[in-house]
Scaffold this motif. Sequence first.
Motif, PDB file in Angstrom:
ATOM      1  N   GLY A   5      73.015   2.070  39.571  1.00 16.27           N
ATOM      2  CA  GLY A   5      73.637   2.981  38.646  1.00 16.27           C
ATOM      3  C   GLY A   5      75.349   3.174  39.147  1.00 16.27           C
ATOM      4  N   ASP A  10      73.207   8.945  39.847  1.00 17.22           N
ATOM      5  CA  ASP A  10      72.763   8.172  38.553  1.00 17.22           C
ATOM      6  C   ASP A  10      71.384   7.725  38.743  1.00 17.22           C
ATOM      7  N   GLN A  12      68.852   8.286  36.274  1.00 17.14           N
ATOM      8  CA  GLN A  12      68.212   8.243  34.771  1.00 17.14           C
ATOM      9  C   GLN A  12      68.821   7.204  33.955  1.00 17.14           C
ATOM     10  N   ASP A  13      70.283   7.365  33.586  1.00 19.14           N
ATOM     11  CA  ASP A  13      70.747   6.723  32.732  1.00 19.14           C
ATOM     12  C   ASP A  13      71.398   5.375  33.394  1.00 19.14           C
ATOM     13  N   TYR A  14      71.009   4.812  34.394  1.00 15.50           N
ATOM     14  CA  TYR A  14      71.800   3.885  35.043  1.00 15.50           C
ATOM     15  C   TYR A  14      71.757   2.342  34.326  1.00 15.50           C
ATOM     16  N   GLY A  15      70.844   2.489  33.219  1.00 11.76           N
ATOM     17  CA  GLY A  15      70.924   1.303  32.452  1.00 11.76           C
ATOM     18  C   GLY A  15      72.419   1.162  31.778  1.00 11.76           C
ATOM     19  N   ALA A  16      73.083   2.274  31.636  1.00 14.67           N
ATOM     20  CA  ALA A  16      74.721   2.282  30.862  1.00 14.67           C
ATOM     21  C   ALA A  16      75.723   1.981  31.973  1.00 14.67           C
ATOM     22  N   SER A  17      75.321   1.584  33.208  1.00 19.88           N
ATOM     23  CA  SER A  17      76.331   1.458  34.118  1.00 19.88           C
ATOM     24  C   SER A  17      77.009   0.238  33.799  1.00 19.88           C
TER      25      SER A  17
END
Length: 320
Positions: A5, A10, A12-17
Amino acid sequence: IASRGRDGLDIQDYGASGLPMLDAAALVALVPDLARVAEVLPVPFDTVPSTAMGFARWRALAETITQLEAAHPTLAGVVVTHGTSAMEETAYALDLGLAARVTVVLTGAQRPATALSSDGPLNLVNAVRVAAHPEARGLGVLVVMNDEVHAAREVTKASNGRLHAFRSPAWGPLGVADGDAVVLRRRPAPAGPRHDIGAMAAPPRVDILYAHADGDGVAVEAFLAAGARGIVAAGFGPGFVTPAEREALRGAIARGCTVVLSSRTGSGRVFRATRYAAQGFLSAEDLNPQKARIRLAFALAEADAAGAAAACAQGTFGSA
């Protein structure tokens, strides 16, 4: 377990890192305490989210494990690090399709490697401990998460974000990986008939119908039009569907499609209801829909739909 993340919070939305995932060697390097547990050999494999897993990668993974067994006669076990979204499906596919001499354990993490209090490092250590444990040999493919040892056939992900996400609703875990010892208390039921996934052609299409109030037969017709040779119904408890869905599925059976009744409730057996059985519906027993789909797809890969249906003893699919 391999994701990163933006920072420690971070989770939860770590795929957006946008950061690349860690490979096996990097994961092992992050957990030096593994060296106190076993001699660990990192093996490269596809570094992808678990939502990208499917038959082709299951077969490649099974072939990799078979090759490792042949190359390393003293190998005690294999740990597969895996995203949690589809972990139970990969575990069950390997349980059905891999004839392994060594113990195979899947593990992952609910929080990324960069998170504050990530659960990945301890899950990895415990998975290695279980894979090397002599009493784990012969239990089939296992899933180790949050200090618990689960059978591939029985376990499911039951929470989106909590650390205690993996549970075996009907029977509970096989045992625990405590700080002082791995303790195994029971043996799981057999996964089902074995299939040689390494020699298997790509299975035919099998879809899942999710039953709901006012459900009709539109999805069934779409599945058939797409070439489905099998349909698993995630029915109401205890496995029933709406009258319209039932009629559509009965028509699918008449056209040579194998239909298996599972349940959307999350636990419990789907009994063989007389009126459904008389129309050719099969029961998934206590297999959840996603696992019943794998079981049916593998069976259909080795026989045509009619043969697969006939092979299911007493019309019961999950334990046949």
